[in-house]
Each structure stands twice: as C-alpha cells, then as structure tokens.
Design a protein around this motif. Structure first.
Motif, PDB file in Angstrom:
ATOM      1  N   ASP A 141       0.825  -1.208   0.000  1.00 56.46           N
ATOM      2  CA  ASP A 141       0.000   0.000   0.000  1.00 56.46           C
ATOM      3  C   ASP A 141       0.860   1.259   0.000  1.00 56.46           C
ATOM      4  O   ASP A 141       0.483   2.271  -0.589  1.00 56.46           O
ATOM      5  N   PHE A 142       2.011   1.207   0.671  1.00 57.96           N
ATOM      6  CA  PHE A 142       2.950   2.323   0.638  1.00 57.96           C
ATOM      7  C   PHE A 142       4.317   1.837   1.094  1.00 57.96           C
ATOM      8  O   PHE A 142       4.459   0.742   1.645  1.00 57.96           O
ATOM      9  N   VAL A 143       5.318   2.679   0.839  1.00 59.00           N
ATOM     10  CA  VAL A 143       6.707   2.351   1.167  1.00 59.00           C
ATOM     11  C   VAL A 143       7.298   3.480   1.997  1.00 59.00           C
ATOM     12  O   VAL A 143       7.090   4.661   1.708  1.00 59.00           O
ATOM     13  N   LEU A 144       8.030   3.102   3.050  1.00 59.48           N
ATOM     14  CA  LEU A 144       8.793   4.057   3.851  1.00 59.48           C
ATOM     15  C   LEU A 144      10.266   3.898   3.486  1.00 59.48           C
ATOM     16  O   LEU A 144      10.864   2.843   3.708  1.00 59.48           O
ATOM     17  N   ALA A 145      10.828   4.947   2.916  1.00 53.15           N
ATOM     18  CA  ALA A 145      12.220   4.893   2.483  1.00 53.15           C
ATOM     19  C   ALA A 145      12.706   6.314   2.250  1.00 53.15           C
ATOM     20  O   ALA A 145      11.903   7.255   2.173  1.00 53.15           O
ATOM     21  N   PHE A 146      14.017   6.464   2.139  1.00 50.84           N
ATOM     22  CA  PHE A 146      14.543   7.782   1.819  1.00 50.84           C
ATOM     23  C   PHE A 146      14.242   8.132   0.364  1.00 50.84           C
ATOM     24  O   PHE A 146      13.951   7.262  -0.457  1.00 50.84           O
ATOM     25  N   LYS A 147      14.266   9.422   0.073  1.00 47.20           N
ATOM     26  CA  LYS A 147      13.956   9.886  -1.272  1.00 47.20           C
ATOM     27  C   LYS A 147      14.967   9.327  -2.261  1.00 47.20           C
ATOM     28  O   LYS A 147      16.174   9.405  -2.038  1.00 47.20           O
ATOM     29  N   PRO A 148      14.510   8.738  -3.362  1.00 50.58           N
ATOM     30  CA  PRO A 148      15.458   8.176  -4.331  1.00 50.58           C
ATOM     31  C   PRO A 148      16.221   9.272  -5.058  1.00 50.58           C
ATOM     32  O   PRO A 148      15.767  10.430  -5.135  1.00 50.58           O
ATOM     33  N   HIS A 158       6.210  11.773  -0.475  1.00 53.46           N
ATOM     34  CA  HIS A 158       5.834  12.828   0.462  1.00 53.46           C
ATOM     35  C   HIS A 158       6.843  12.871   1.612  1.00 53.46           C
ATOM     36  O   HIS A 158       7.086  11.859   2.274  1.00 53.46           O
ATOM     37  N   ILE A 159       7.420  14.039   1.843  1.00 50.07           N
ATOM     38  CA  ILE A 159       8.500  14.174   2.825  1.00 50.07           C
ATOM     39  C   ILE A 159       7.978  14.050   4.251  1.00 50.07           C
ATOM     40  O   ILE A 159       6.994  14.685   4.625  1.00 50.07           O
ATOM     41  N   LEU A 160       8.650  13.210   5.033  1.00 51.22           N
ATOM     42  CA  LEU A 160       8.382  13.079   6.467  1.00 51.22           C
ATOM     43  C   LEU A 160       9.366  13.901   7.296  1.00 51.22           C
ATOM     44  O   LEU A 160       8.994  14.605   8.223  1.00 51.22           O
ATOM     45  N   PHE A 161      10.659  13.786   6.964  1.00 49.62           N
ATOM     46  CA  PHE A 161      11.697  14.469   7.737  1.00 49.62           C
ATOM     47  C   PHE A 161      12.987  14.475   6.940  1.00 49.62           C
ATOM     48  O   PHE A 161      13.109  13.789   5.920  1.00 49.62           O
ATOM     49  N   ILE A 263      16.484  12.421   2.864  1.00 53.23           N
ATOM     50  CA  ILE A 263      15.119  12.879   3.091  1.00 53.23           C
ATOM     51  C   ILE A 263      14.197  11.671   3.240  1.00 53.23           C
ATOM     52  O   ILE A 263      14.021  10.889   2.307  1.00 53.23           O
ATOM     53  N   GLY A 264      13.634  11.518   4.432  1.00 47.12           N
ATOM     54  CA  GLY A 264      12.723  10.410   4.696  1.00 47.12           C
ATOM     55  C   GLY A 264      11.359  10.677   4.091  1.00 47.12           C
ATOM     56  O   GLY A 264      10.787  11.753   4.271  1.00 47.12           O
ATOM     57  N   CYS A 265      10.820   9.710   3.371  1.00 45.37           N
ATOM     58  CA  CYS A 265       9.577   9.911   2.622  1.00 45.37           C
ATOM     59  C   CYS A 265       8.610   8.741   2.784  1.00 45.37           C
ATOM     60  O   CYS A 265       9.010   7.608   3.079  1.00 45.37           O
ATOM     61  N   VAL A 266       7.347   9.055   2.545  1.00 42.69           N
ATOM     62  CA  VAL A 266       6.319   8.046   2.309  1.00 42.69           C
ATOM     63  C   VAL A 266       6.085   8.011   0.804  1.00 42.69           C
ATOM     64  O   VAL A 266       5.795   9.041   0.187  1.00 42.69           O
ATOM     65  N   HIS A 267       6.195   6.832   0.210  1.00 39.53           N
ATOM     66  CA  HIS A 267       6.024   6.683  -1.234  1.00 39.53           C
ATOM     67  C   HIS A 267       4.710   5.945  -1.516  1.00 39.53           C
ATOM     68  O   HIS A 267       4.487   4.852  -0.979  1.00 39.53           O
ATOM     69  N   ILE A 268       3.854   6.554  -2.344  1.00 41.92           N
ATOM     70  CA  ILE A 268       2.573   5.957  -2.687  1.00 41.92           C
ATOM     71  C   ILE A 268       2.384   6.006  -4.199  1.00 41.92           C
ATOM     72  O   ILE A 268       3.015   6.810  -4.891  1.00 41.92           O
ATOM     73  N   LEU A 269       1.508   5.155  -4.710  1.00 42.99           N
ATOM     74  CA  LEU A 269       1.206   5.163  -6.136  1.00 42.99           C
ATOM     75  C   LEU A 269       0.310   6.348  -6.480  1.00 42.99           C
ATOM     76  O   LEU A 269      -0.586   6.711  -5.715  1.00 42.99           O
ATOM     77  N   LYS A 270       0.563   6.937  -7.635  1.00 41.70           N
ATOM     78  CA  LYS A 270      -0.306   7.991  -8.138  1.00 41.70           C
ATOM     79  C   LYS A 270      -1.590   7.393  -8.705  1.00 41.70           C
ATOM     80  O   LYS A 270      -1.620   6.236  -9.137  1.00 41.70           O
ATOM     81  N   GLU A 280      -4.438   6.771   7.890  1.00 37.98           N
ATOM     82  CA  GLU A 280      -4.389   6.869   9.343  1.00 37.98           C
ATOM     83  C   GLU A 280      -3.015   6.469   9.868  1.00 37.98           C
ATOM     84  O   GLU A 280      -2.480   7.111  10.784  1.00 37.98           O
ATOM     85  N   PHE A 281      -2.408   5.432   9.305  1.00 39.07           N
ATOM     86  CA  PHE A 281      -1.076   5.014   9.731  1.00 39.07           C
ATOM     87  C   PHE A 281      -0.066   6.133   9.461  1.00 39.07           C
ATOM     88  O   PHE A 281       0.771   6.446  10.316  1.00 39.07           O
ATOM     89  N   ILE A 282      -0.152   6.748   8.275  1.00 34.25           N
ATOM     90  CA  ILE A 282       0.776   7.819   7.927  1.00 34.25           C
ATOM     91  C   ILE A 282       0.572   9.027   8.841  1.00 34.25           C
ATOM     92  O   ILE A 282       1.535   9.699   9.240  1.00 34.25           O
ATOM     93  N   ARG A 283      -0.683   9.310   9.200  1.00 33.77           N
ATOM     94  CA  ARG A 283      -0.951  10.410  10.134  1.00 33.77           C
ATOM     95  C   ARG A 283      -0.278  10.154  11.481  1.00 33.77           C
ATOM     96  O   ARG A 283       0.392  11.034  12.045  1.00 33.77           O
ATOM     97  N   LEU A 284      -0.425   8.928  11.999  1.00 31.84           N
ATOM     98  CA  LEU A 284       0.190   8.584  13.274  1.00 31.84           C
ATOM     99  C   LEU A 284       1.713   8.650  13.192  1.00 31.84           C
ATOM    100  O   LEU A 284       2.380   9.114  14.121  1.00 31.84           O
ATOM    101  N   LEU A 285       2.249   8.190  12.066  1.00 26.39           N
ATOM    102  CA  LEU A 285       3.701   8.232  11.888  1.00 26.39           C
ATOM    103  C   LEU A 285       4.202   9.677  11.874  1.00 26.39           C
ATOM    104  O   LEU A 285       5.215  10.003  12.504  1.00 26.39           O
TER     105      LEU A 285
END
Length: 299
Positions: A141-148, A158-161, A263-270, A280-285
């Motif tokens: 559903d999504f990936v947590l990884a640094f910006k490629p 989407h940038i987290l930190f 840059i830490g990101c959440v990666h999702i499909l367009k 909701e998980f991304i909001r909590l994160l």
C-alpha cells in the motif's frame, strides 16, 4: 470465469512454476492445475506451455495477463472501499520499509495496533528497488524509504523528515567526540559498510566519487549486525543518523561533506485508491515523537 481462477493464473504467470504458485497461494498444486485447466477450457485457449521442468505463457496467456491483473486489482479495490466503510474495523495494510527506517516504525505500529486491533499489518523489509517493484505491482500500500536519487515513475514521494548521513561509531571510538567527520578522517579507519544497493550506501557512494582512500573491511545488508560489529570493534559504518535511534553504546557523527542530507519519505502510487487505514497510519507516523523530533531539528 471466476476471480479465484484469475488469481491462480496471475500467480502462476508471476512464478512460472505451478509448485511455487501453489505454495504462495497456500493451496495444493493439483487444485491450482485443475482451476487453470478449467479456465483454459472455458476460454478454449491454452494459457501455458508446459513441460516436466517449467511453464511459460502462450501468446494468449501474455494477452490475458494484464486484463486479469486489472480485474484482480479492481476486485481488491472494491473490498478495500467496503472495509473503509466499516470504519477501519477490518482489513489488511501492507507496508514496505527499508532497513534504515526500522527504528522510526515501532512507536507508530504500537499506537496503530491499539487503536485498530482488527486490522492486520503486513510489514516487509527489503532494499528500496525491490519495494518499489512491489508497490508498482500493488502488493504494497505504501513504502517508507529515503527519497530516491531519481524520480520513480507513477510514484508520489511525500516528505516526512530530513536526516544526516553519518559516521556511526561505538561510544568509545576516537571519532565519537567529534561534531563532524571529514572524509580524510574517515579514511583512517576500517569501514563496515552497508551493501551496495541499500540507500545509505548508494547516497554515500554518490557523494564520494572522487575519494577512494577507504579501507572497506566488510559489507553487509543487515543493519542490526552492522551495529553489533560497531559496538564491539573500532570499525566505522555509514548510515542515516536515525538508524541508531534508541540504540545504546553507539553514536552518529554527521559527515562533513556537502549535500549529505537524506530525506525520509512516504512513497505511494499515483492515481489509485488509497486505503483509509494507510492514511491513518501515515498520520500517526507523522505525529510520532521521533518524526516530530527530526522535523524540529531541521527548522
């Protein structure tokens, strides 16, 4: 034609092995073979060429595969929408995460499980390239990884930190007392580096292309083992600073080189349906203590 048959066909097309497909689907190989044969009979075409050792798609199978995958995805999207209408009372959330992100996840997982006890979490650790392939196939559903370093087609990041690429050393190491570490200083010590292909290693290699005086003693794709080596020796590794969050007896010292931010990101499909549970998980994160801390440190 049944949705189950399309799932069996798609998995067999992915693995090109009936035995492996049956194991992945947790069914008997005879059941898979029977359902695919029934599908072929109904369509009056042969979907696979079979021999005693392997299978491969026929021209008809190649033509049918994208339509089968689209049908399966549409059915899963329908189920996801119904689950969302049930106010997050049921469902599954599939999360891909790179090894360096592991320390930031625990707080959010615990919070999410307490708030939504009936939603199952599937968390998969892989290198970023593999995770992006799984995301493209909608297995995640999504990936947590640094910006490629390069944009990935059909993916929004989407940038987290923001984070620093750092030299990671034991608390008793001579470098532990420094505020920053130059490449020349790093070159004085033997290195235990993450394997090529992992994000911290890719970033490090891209930043030090003109400097080759490193003593690379060992390369590993397992961060926990790397940190154990660092604690017990004078080896130095290079990771994102947050890789040692809540870790004892080690210290992160930022590298004194330009553009060492990660840059830490959440990666999702367009252009696809996104589950409410994912949002909701991304909001909590985003509201977790470690992410807030990293956000504030760069303000």
């Amino acid at each position: 034609m049944e949705l189950r048959q399309l799932r069996y066909f798609a998995k067999a097309a992915e693995t090109l092995n009936f035995s492996d497909a049956a194991k992945a689907l947790n069914i008997a190989q005879s059941s898979l073979s029977q359902q695919i044969k029934q599908l072929e009979d109904e369509l009056n075409v042969q979907l696979f060429l079979r021999n005693s050792h392997s299978i491969r798609l026929t021209e008809a199978g190649e033509e049918m595969l994208p339509f089968a995958l689209r049908t399966i995805h549409d059915a899963e999207t329908c189920a996801d929408r119904i689950h969302d209408l049930q106010k997050l009372l049921t469902g599954t959330l599939n999360i891909g995460i790179t090894y360096s992100f592991s320390p930031i996840l625990t707080e959010t997982v615990i919070s999410f499980m307490k708030m939504y006890p009936h939603i199952k979490l599937n968390i998969i650790y892989r290198p970023m390239s593999e995770l992006m392939e799984l995301l493209a196939k909608r297995d995640l559903d999504f990936v947590l990884a640094f910006k490629p370093t390069k944009p990935v087609a059909d993916v929004e990041s989407h940038i987290l930190f923001q984070n620093s690429l750092s030299a990671i050393v034991s608390s008793t190491h001579p470098l532990a007392s420094k505020d920053k570490v130059t490449l020349a200083e790093l070159g004085k010590y033997e290195l235990a580096l993450p394997s090529k292909g992992l994000q911290a290693r890719n970033t490090f290699d891209s930043l030090v292309t003109t400097y080759n005086d490193f003593q690379i003693r060992i390369e590993l794709n397992e961060v926990n083992i790397l940190l154990k080596l660092i604690r017990q020796t004078h080896l130095v590794t290079v990771l994102a600073e947050d890789s040692i969050y809540n870790e004892c007896d080690v210290k992160a010292v930022p590298l004194d080189i330009p553009d060492n931010e990660m840059i830490g990101c959440v990666h999702i499909l367009k252009d696809t349906y996104h589950k409410h549970s994912m949002k909701e998980f991304i909001r909590l994160l985003s509201e977790s203590l470690i992410v807030k801390k990293r956000q504030n440190s760069w303000i």
